[in-house]
Design a protein around this motif. Sequence first.
Motif, mmCIF file in Angstrom:
data_model
loop_
_atom_site.group_PDB
_atom_site.id
_atom_site.type_symbol
_atom_site.label_atom_id
_atom_site.label_comp_id
_atom_site.label_asym_id
_atom_site.label_seq_id
_atom_site.Cartn_x
_atom_site.Cartn_y
_atom_site.Cartn_z
ATOM 1 N N LYS A 245 0.822 -1.205 0.000
ATOM 2 C CA LYS A 245 0.000 0.000 0.000
ATOM 3 C C LYS A 245 0.863 1.265 0.000
ATOM 4 C CE LYS A 245 -4.088 -2.031 0.607
ATOM 5 N NZ LYS A 245 -5.203 -1.869 -0.335
ATOM 6 N N ASP A 246 0.418 2.233 -0.771
ATOM 7 C CA ASP A 246 1.023 3.550 -0.813
ATOM 8 C C ASP A 246 -0.122 4.526 -1.050
ATOM 9 O OD1 ASP A 246 3.094 5.416 -0.759
ATOM 10 O OD2 ASP A 246 4.328 4.345 -2.225
ATOM 11 N N LYS A 247 0.146 5.824 -1.120
ATOM 12 C CA LYS A 247 -0.944 6.744 -1.439
ATOM 13 C C LYS A 247 -0.398 8.063 -1.961
ATOM 14 C CE LYS A 247 -1.585 8.776 3.166
ATOM 15 N NZ LYS A 247 -2.548 9.067 4.246
ATOM 16 N N TRP A 248 -1.270 8.787 -2.673
ATOM 17 C CA TRP A 248 -1.016 10.173 -3.073
ATOM 18 C C TRP A 248 -2.210 10.988 -2.586
ATOM 19 C CZ3 TRP A 248 -3.795 13.242 -6.757
ATOM 20 C CH2 TRP A 248 -3.240 14.512 -6.954
ATOM 21 N N LYS A 249 -1.926 11.947 -1.702
ATOM 22 C CA LYS A 249 -3.015 12.662 -1.031
ATOM 23 C C LYS A 249 -3.957 11.621 -0.425
ATOM 24 C CE LYS A 249 -2.496 16.920 -3.697
ATOM 25 N NZ LYS A 249 -3.105 17.931 -4.570
ATOM 26 N N ASP A 254 -1.524 1.419 -5.053
ATOM 27 C CA ASP A 254 -1.247 0.031 -4.648
ATOM 28 C C ASP A 254 -0.312 -0.652 -5.644
ATOM 29 O OD1 ASP A 254 -3.020 0.364 -2.530
ATOM 30 O OD2 ASP A 254 -4.726 -0.439 -3.664
ATOM 31 N N TYR A 255 0.581 -1.486 -5.105
ATOM 32 C CA TYR A 255 1.508 -2.252 -5.927
ATOM 33 C C TYR A 255 1.202 -3.738 -5.721
ATOM 34 C CZ TYR A 255 3.729 2.271 -4.992
ATOM 35 O OH TYR A 255 3.971 3.606 -4.814
ATOM 36 N N TYR A 256 0.641 -4.376 -6.737
ATOM 37 C CA TYR A 256 0.379 -5.817 -6.705
ATOM 38 C C TYR A 256 1.642 -6.513 -7.200
ATOM 39 C CZ TYR A 256 -4.701 -5.146 -6.127
ATOM 40 O OH TYR A 256 -5.952 -4.829 -5.653
ATOM 41 N N GLN A 267 11.192 -0.138 -3.905
ATOM 42 C CA GLN A 267 12.328 0.217 -4.747
ATOM 43 C C GLN A 267 11.912 0.274 -6.222
ATOM 44 O OE1 GLN A 267 15.195 -2.752 -2.669
ATOM 45 N NE2 GLN A 267 16.503 -1.379 -3.851
ATOM 46 N N ILE A 268 10.998 -0.626 -6.607
ATOM 47 C CA ILE A 268 10.560 -0.690 -8.006
ATOM 48 C C ILE A 268 9.544 0.415 -8.295
ATOM 49 C CG2 ILE A 268 9.336 -2.084 -9.724
ATOM 50 C CD1 ILE A 268 10.438 -4.585 -8.185
ATOM 51 N N TYR A 269 8.504 0.471 -7.479
ATOM 52 C CA TYR A 269 7.351 1.328 -7.772
ATOM 53 C C TYR A 269 7.315 2.616 -6.953
ATOM 54 C CZ TYR A 269 4.961 -2.768 -9.921
ATOM 55 O OH TYR A 269 4.592 -3.822 -10.707
ATOM 56 N N GLY A 270 8.218 2.754 -5.984
ATOM 57 C CA GLY A 270 8.032 3.744 -4.926
ATOM 58 C C GLY A 270 8.011 5.197 -5.349
ATOM 59 N N ASN A 271 8.475 5.515 -6.570
ATOM 60 C CA ASN A 271 8.417 6.908 -7.037
ATOM 61 C C ASN A 271 7.039 7.286 -7.579
ATOM 62 O OD1 ASN A 271 11.033 7.711 -6.400
ATOM 63 N ND2 ASN A 271 11.861 7.038 -8.360
ATOM 64 N N THR A 272 6.108 6.331 -7.607
ATOM 65 C CA THR A 272 4.806 6.596 -8.228
ATOM 66 C C THR A 272 4.066 7.778 -7.605
ATOM 67 O OG1 THR A 272 4.622 4.258 -8.859
ATOM 68 C CG2 THR A 272 2.611 5.565 -8.912
ATOM 69 N N TRP A 289 -8.601 9.998 -11.276
ATOM 70 C CA TRP A 289 -9.274 8.731 -10.997
ATOM 71 C C TRP A 289 -9.249 8.421 -9.500
ATOM 72 C CZ3 TRP A 289 -11.518 7.636 -15.485
ATOM 73 C CH2 TRP A 289 -10.888 8.064 -16.673
ATOM 74 N N ALA A 290 -10.039 7.433 -9.101
ATOM 75 C CA ALA A 290 -10.261 7.143 -7.669
ATOM 76 C C ALA A 290 -9.121 6.376 -7.022
ATOM 77 C CB ALA A 290 -11.568 6.361 -7.493
ATOM 78 N N LYS A 291 -8.299 5.716 -7.810
ATOM 79 C CA LYS A 291 -7.151 4.977 -7.261
ATOM 80 C C LYS A 291 -6.132 4.800 -8.362
ATOM 81 C CE LYS A 291 -7.359 0.188 -8.559
ATOM 82 N NZ LYS A 291 -8.476 0.045 -9.436
#
Length: 836
Positions: A245-249, A254-256, A267-272, A289-291
């Motif tokens: 789980k991560d979030k913006w505002k 989410d990273y599956y 490390q892979i997705y964390g700059n999203t 969008w909602a997510k």
Amino acid sequence: MKKVILSIALLGIFFSTNVAAQTETSGREKVYRATHTKVTELKHTKLKVNFDYQKEQMNGEEWLTASPFFYPSNELTLDAKGMLIHEVALEGNGKKSPLKYDYKDDVLKITLDKTYQKNQDYTVYIKYTSRPNEVKQEGSAAINDAKGLYFINAQGKDPDMPTQIWTQGETESSSAWFPTIDKPNQKTTQEIYMTVPDKYVTLSNGILKDSQKESNGLRTDHWVMDKRHSTYLFFMGVGEYAIVKDKWKNIPVDYYIEKEYEPYAKQIYGNTPEMIEFFSKKLGYDYPWAKYAQISGRNYVSGAMENTTATLHGSDILQKPGQLIDENTWEDTIAHELFHHWFGDLVTAESWSNLTVNESFANYSEYLWNEFKYGKDQADYHQMTDVNMYIHNPTDFKKNLVRFDYASREDVFDLVTYQKGGGILHMLRNYLGDEAFFAGMQDYLKTNEYQNAEAHQLRLSFEKVSGKDLNWFFNQWYFGSGNPKINYSYTFEPVKKQVAVTIEQTQEQPFQFPLAIDVYENGKPKRYNVWVNAEAKNTFNFDVSKNADLVNINADGVLLADINDTKTPEQYLMQFTGSKEFKSRYNALNGIKDKVGKNPAATKLLSAAIKDPYFRTRIKALQLMDLSNAEQLKALGSDVEKLASNDPKTLVQAAAISALAKTKDKKYMPIFEKGINAVSNAVKGSSVGAVVAIDPSKAAAYADKIDLEGASETLAAQMLPIIVKNKVASQMGNIAQFAAFYPFIKFQNPELGKSAEEGFNWIMTSDNIKATESITKILGQAKGQIGENPQVKMMITQMLKDGLNKKMELLKQNPQSAASINKQIDLLNKAIEDFK
């Protein structure tokens, strides 16, 4: 979509493949690919699905709400590929009334109960079975399969492969898993009820509204998408994933991720989240969008896909610390797919002819992210490599960016739409200035949100904001083909104290464009920005006190052009030291490649380049030098040694170690042996190569230590000769990307090709099902890019037949291993059949 571009092995066949395709289509009558006529307007799509893992089929129920688009209609025509249709009815007031329908040739024609008027909604119920393995449409160079719904290891027979389900809708494959109007100019809201074994997680567009346990260990997840988007962007994903789980505002991010890679998800997705913030601000339009979720799929049929709120990546995104410390090779793709959520998902190309309004922007987003996060040099390097791919592929020269005459809609997913299109946007940004450029993008998004658009609407937004007429730009770059091909010369006029610079365009149709020219006096440049008219020759006069030391055209690197540039090593040295722009410095470095070791100025340039603040420049200099040359070793050796030990970039350390290895000097062994224990795959690989160059007896022991699964092509190529020569069996499966294409590699790099051929023969004379499977799988993925080129197909078929003969001989010698070897024989026979 970020299409996958196959490795070095395929580069040797790109030209011949595309030339053949060009020859095949030349002389055909021109066709016009009109935007799909909207007879029906989709409103809402509701699906209830469950999966038959044994049959690799999906049982579906659909409630499709629609109305006539403008003219009254009593018929609904849907795309439905390879399905069984069990029931069609009109749904109303909780009751179903059967409707007449005709289903043939992947088209479902439904006769409605009456004639409906515009905005008079009706809901049709369809019960069906999706059978992806019955779908007849085939893949392409961009998307190598087109059956829409994919069951991966559905029966769990492969212990090394997770069981997954995922969908791929672009271009028109969503209709392989639900009946719909499968055109980009159809948008609809949606909801999906997915029933799956409880051990699996699901992902779809929108948000997860509800999750209910069912009997027999099943669970039903209810996903709801309440904003309209195109049908090709619908998505389902199922599998055993960890959800990080991560979030913006307040928006979930989410990273599956496959559980093995869960520790590395950030490390892979964390700059999203930072990307979402950056793009939202840059565009003046918050993420709509909602997510936002990202997932990876095994055996994916392209690079990645921007399904709205649920991006699907190929499994190459799954990287471990040894790769990630060198470089997250997927970060550009992460940015690309995210940016599509504005350009592609929010505002969608109305037709595949206008794909540029999706893909050129997503390509350019990679530049924007690199510029913001890592600096302009990194952005310029990335774009330079992109544009060069287009420039050096001559068959793309005659293709318009907006293309109404394509043979197949997937032909538009090419170097023109992506790489050239991104370069065109960079020129437009430079011409308009940042403020107008980004304001124009914002106007385009706000004017066309949740709708479809084309290149003309893009032009109108930029004109509205800037007040400039841009027909000249769009007619050249969007509705025309090619690019400037430039020769230039300059002469000194001593009486006038002027240098006259002549720009000659050698292509058939001349372009007009702004151009940056640097004129060097006493080693220092002075910048002139001129306007080149659409004429074969333009001459510009600049005041000078004496003859120019050097004239550097396209000095800012903005113009997308093929420039014939010949300078002396001394001039290249002056250009490198005098230029602020990365591309001019890098071009200077490239310019001396044939003079290294032959000219003192070239050595001086290398000495300056290995001190450059940008790491790719340091790498290029290290790759060009030859420290077995005593003069170079004396001038550069100590600096290279420092880079090998202390450079902050592991990729530079690796390049420096490879440079030192050419000396075969044992005094560097402590650096090499230390490098073998580094975290970095690149440093490890270079260090193994260096040690083996000095002491070949250590090859097998060290080569076994490096994890080559998913490693960069550079590292794999470096390790290939070591692995093959020393028969490092544990690495056999990891050399398949080269072994599968050895006939073509031999044309480009005979030495590497020889090792690749030996690797192929080694695999074919060994009982290694994984390695054989890798070769046939890679060739299968390449089939779309190879097209119908008979020469290439013949070469691959002959190679496979030679391999088959070796496997047959192996079977004779090892009858006790018949089960395994026969499986490999079957794989090779199937591959041969595919290439007939």
